[in-house]
Scaffold this motif. Structure first.
Motif, PDB file in Angstrom:
ATOM      1  N   ILE A  35       0.834  -1.200   0.000  1.00  0.00           N
ATOM      2  CA  ILE A  35       0.000   0.000   0.000  1.00  0.00           C
ATOM      3  C   ILE A  35       0.867   1.248   0.000  1.00  0.00           C
ATOM      4  O   ILE A  35       0.641   2.193  -0.753  1.00  0.00           O
ATOM      5  CB  ILE A  35      -0.939  -0.010   1.222  1.00  0.00           C
ATOM      6  N   ALA A  36       1.902   1.233   0.856  1.00  0.00           N
ATOM      7  CA  ALA A  36       2.770   2.403   0.939  1.00  0.00           C
ATOM      8  C   ALA A  36       3.471   2.677  -0.383  1.00  0.00           C
ATOM      9  O   ALA A  36       3.607   3.826  -0.804  1.00  0.00           O
ATOM     10  CB  ALA A  36       3.792   2.205   2.053  1.00  0.00           C
ATOM     11  N   ARG A  45      -8.643   5.358  -2.022  1.00  0.00           N
ATOM     12  CA  ARG A  45      -9.316   5.110  -3.308  1.00  0.00           C
ATOM     13  C   ARG A  45     -10.035   3.765  -3.297  1.00  0.00           C
ATOM     14  O   ARG A  45     -11.159   3.641  -3.813  1.00  0.00           O
ATOM     15  CB  ARG A  45      -8.294   5.156  -4.446  1.00  0.00           C
ATOM     16  N   ILE A  46      -9.390   2.758  -2.724  1.00  0.00           N
ATOM     17  CA  ILE A  46     -10.014   1.439  -2.657  1.00  0.00           C
ATOM     18  C   ILE A  46     -11.324   1.501  -1.881  1.00  0.00           C
ATOM     19  O   ILE A  46     -12.356   0.961  -2.308  1.00  0.00           O
ATOM     20  CB  ILE A  46      -9.043   0.426  -2.010  1.00  0.00           C
ATOM     21  N   VAL A  47     -11.284   2.172  -0.735  1.00  0.00           N
ATOM     22  CA  VAL A  47     -12.488   2.276   0.094  1.00  0.00           C
ATOM     23  C   VAL A  47     -13.546   3.136  -0.595  1.00  0.00           C
ATOM     24  O   VAL A  47     -14.725   2.764  -0.658  1.00  0.00           O
ATOM     25  CB  VAL A  47     -12.130   2.832   1.482  1.00  0.00           C
ATOM     26  N   VAL A  65     -15.979   3.554   7.908  1.00  0.00           N
ATOM     27  CA  VAL A  65     -15.303   2.330   7.475  1.00  0.00           C
ATOM     28  C   VAL A  65     -13.920   2.293   8.106  1.00  0.00           C
ATOM     29  O   VAL A  65     -13.161   3.261   8.010  1.00  0.00           O
ATOM     30  CB  VAL A  65     -15.182   2.275   5.938  1.00  0.00           C
ATOM     31  N   GLY A  66     -13.613   1.189   8.747  1.00  0.00           N
ATOM     32  CA  GLY A  66     -12.300   1.022   9.356  1.00  0.00           C
ATOM     33  C   GLY A  66     -11.531  -0.093   8.676  1.00  0.00           C
ATOM     34  O   GLY A  66     -12.096  -1.136   8.370  1.00  0.00           O
ATOM     35  N   ILE A  67     -10.248   0.133   8.437  1.00  0.00           N
ATOM     36  CA  ILE A  67      -9.377  -0.858   7.808  1.00  0.00           C
ATOM     37  C   ILE A  67      -8.139  -1.032   8.679  1.00  0.00           C
ATOM     38  O   ILE A  67      -7.483  -0.051   9.046  1.00  0.00           O
ATOM     39  CB  ILE A  67      -8.930  -0.419   6.396  1.00  0.00           C
ATOM     40  N   ALA A  68      -7.822  -2.262   8.995  1.00  0.00           N
ATOM     41  CA  ALA A  68      -6.575  -2.608   9.680  1.00  0.00           C
ATOM     42  C   ALA A  68      -5.718  -3.403   8.713  1.00  0.00           C
ATOM     43  O   ALA A  68      -6.152  -4.438   8.211  1.00  0.00           O
ATOM     44  CB  ALA A  68      -6.857  -3.427  10.936  1.00  0.00           C
ATOM     45  N   ILE A 391     -13.129  -4.683  -1.039  1.00  0.00           N
ATOM     46  CA  ILE A 391     -12.001  -4.008  -0.398  1.00  0.00           C
ATOM     47  C   ILE A 391     -10.924  -5.017   0.002  1.00  0.00           C
ATOM     48  O   ILE A 391      -9.734  -4.818  -0.252  1.00  0.00           O
ATOM     49  CB  ILE A 391     -12.490  -3.199   0.816  1.00  0.00           C
ATOM     50  N   LEU A 392     -11.350  -6.095   0.643  1.00  0.00           N
ATOM     51  CA  LEU A 392     -10.388  -7.115   1.070  1.00  0.00           C
ATOM     52  C   LEU A 392      -9.682  -7.754  -0.112  1.00  0.00           C
ATOM     53  O   LEU A 392      -8.476  -8.070  -0.040  1.00  0.00           O
ATOM     54  CB  LEU A 392     -11.110  -8.184   1.904  1.00  0.00           C
TER      55      LEU A 392
END
Length: 400
Positions: A35-36, A45-47, A65-68, A391-392
């Motif tokens: 991602i970085a 953008r994905i979300v 929306v939360g992403i870890a 997203i996943l």
């Protein structure tokens, strides 16, 4: 099986756990690096690409929306918490999470077992003497926690306004199936489980949960009863007909569907489920217990609170595991003995709804990736699953 195949060497449990954690950390590092390397805006953008069309199609006023991923947690906010006053969704916005609350109840139950105050194998009537001499003499706490008691109803019947009312109903209840033969999703079942757990701990459920689960996990903005000082952050929910609603108090609501939280807090809980290294050992072990599959139900494996889909986690398989039949119809259940730990690539998740809110939380332990979707409209579960899977998938955590 408890034994080892002939010719295989046993690996010490501590070594196996360390290796598993190393593998998760490496996968998370690689994902985070991917991602970085693509720029900080890639995750946004994905979300955005998944969430904005969903909100437009289903007229969702607001979402968080939360992403870890990669050891990092990020929260994205969209739309409004209230259409009446135009308050925007922020990091502080509280959403009802409906049946995602059951994962907290399961954690409390597993922690009670870890503390030695009960065993999941205990019969319900042993822990709640008011049920002695009834069908619950043969129903275990595990059966209650996994909806396998024999056909308890989905909702608390009308006119039953307190825990005592539901217990009286249960005294005369007769199962449709032997315990463990069918899974029938039930607020009464998990509610009774939570009620018995709290009694075994010697305190009311709404006292035990904040003290023993919310606080130790650092969930400072998660509530069963929203305090007056936080009511300004409590989103207004919107039913499918567009009316503004919030959850109505009822018997076993705290145990089955009563939690309210922020995306950041729920994501923190998901992250703790993936890596509990910083938790108290007893709570960490309790969380691990909730991940173990107890029954195979079609293409889904029922754990404690969490529901597992094995790899490859395609959209078709994930949708099937969350289809309406899995909520409303009794399903043949195959007991897993010993319980099954999540295999590489497996996804654990839970949907939740109230009349005005829709939620989904999921994570892939072996990849170190988690997601939460909170919305102030009860929109279709299939749409939540599709957005989360998209997203996943973009993050490389599940299959196409």
């Amino acid at each position: 099986m408890s034994g080892l195949a002939e010719g295989r060497r046993a690996v010490p449990l501590s070594v196996a756990r360390s290796a598993a954690r190393l593998a998760v950390a490496l996968a998370a590092l690689l994902l985070g690096g991917a991602i970085a390397s693509a720029g900080e805006d890639r995750l946004a953008r994905i979300v955005d690409d998944a969430v904005r069309p969903l909100m437009a199609e289903h007229d969702v006023p607001g979402m968080a929306v939360g992403i870890a991923v990669g050891g990092q947690r990020r929260v994205f906010s969209y739309g409004v918490a209230s259409k009446a006053d135009g308050r925007e969704v922020t990091a502080d916005t509280l959403f009802e999470i409906g049946s995602v609350s059951k994962t907290f109840t399961a954690t409390l139950g597993a922690y009670a077992e870890e503390r030695g105050v009960l065993a999941l194998s205990d019969m319900a009537a042993r822990r709640l003497p008011a049920l002695a001499g009834t069908s619950f003499d043969g129903v275990s706490l595990l059966d209650l926690a996994t909806y396998a008691a024999g056909g308890l109803p989905l909702q608390v019947p009308r006119g039953l306004d307190s825990a005592d009312d539901v217990v009286r109903f249960c005294r005369s209840w007769r199962p449709d199936f032997p315990p463990g033969e069918r899974r029938l999703y039930s607020n009464v079942s998990i509610g009774l489980f939570g009620h018995i757990v709290a009694r075994s701990l010697g305190r009311p459920f709404d006292g035990a949960m904040p003290e023993l689960v919310f606080a130790p996990l650092g969930l400072t903005r998660t509530y069963l009863h929203v305090p007056a000082a936080r009511m300004g952050d409590y989103a207004m929910g919107y039913a499918r007909d567009g009316s503004a609603v919030r959850v109505t108090p009822g018997a076993f609501d705290d145990e089955a569907y009563g939690a309210k939280t922020t995306a950041a807090d729920l994501l923190r809980f998901v992250a703790a489920n993936m890596d509990g290294a910083e938790l108290d050992d007893g709570l960490r072990r309790a969380i691990e217990v909730t991940h173990r599959g107890r029954f195979r139900v079609g293409g889904m494996i029922q754990g404690l609170g969490w529901e597992m889909v094995e790899a490859p986690v395609t959209l078709k398989r994930l949708q099937a595991a969350n289809a309406s039949a899995m909520i409303f119809d009794p399903q043949p259940a195959e007991r897993l003995d010993p319980p099954q730990a999540p295999q590489p690539g497996a996804l654990l998740g839970k949907t939740g709804s109230t009349n005005g809110f829709g939620a989904y939380a999921a994570f892939v332990p072996s990849r170190g990736v988690g997601i939460v979707l909170l919305a102030n409209r009860n929109y279709p579960i299939s749409a939540r699953i599709a957005a989360a899977h998209r997203i996943l998938r973009e993050l490389g955590a599940v299959a196409h």
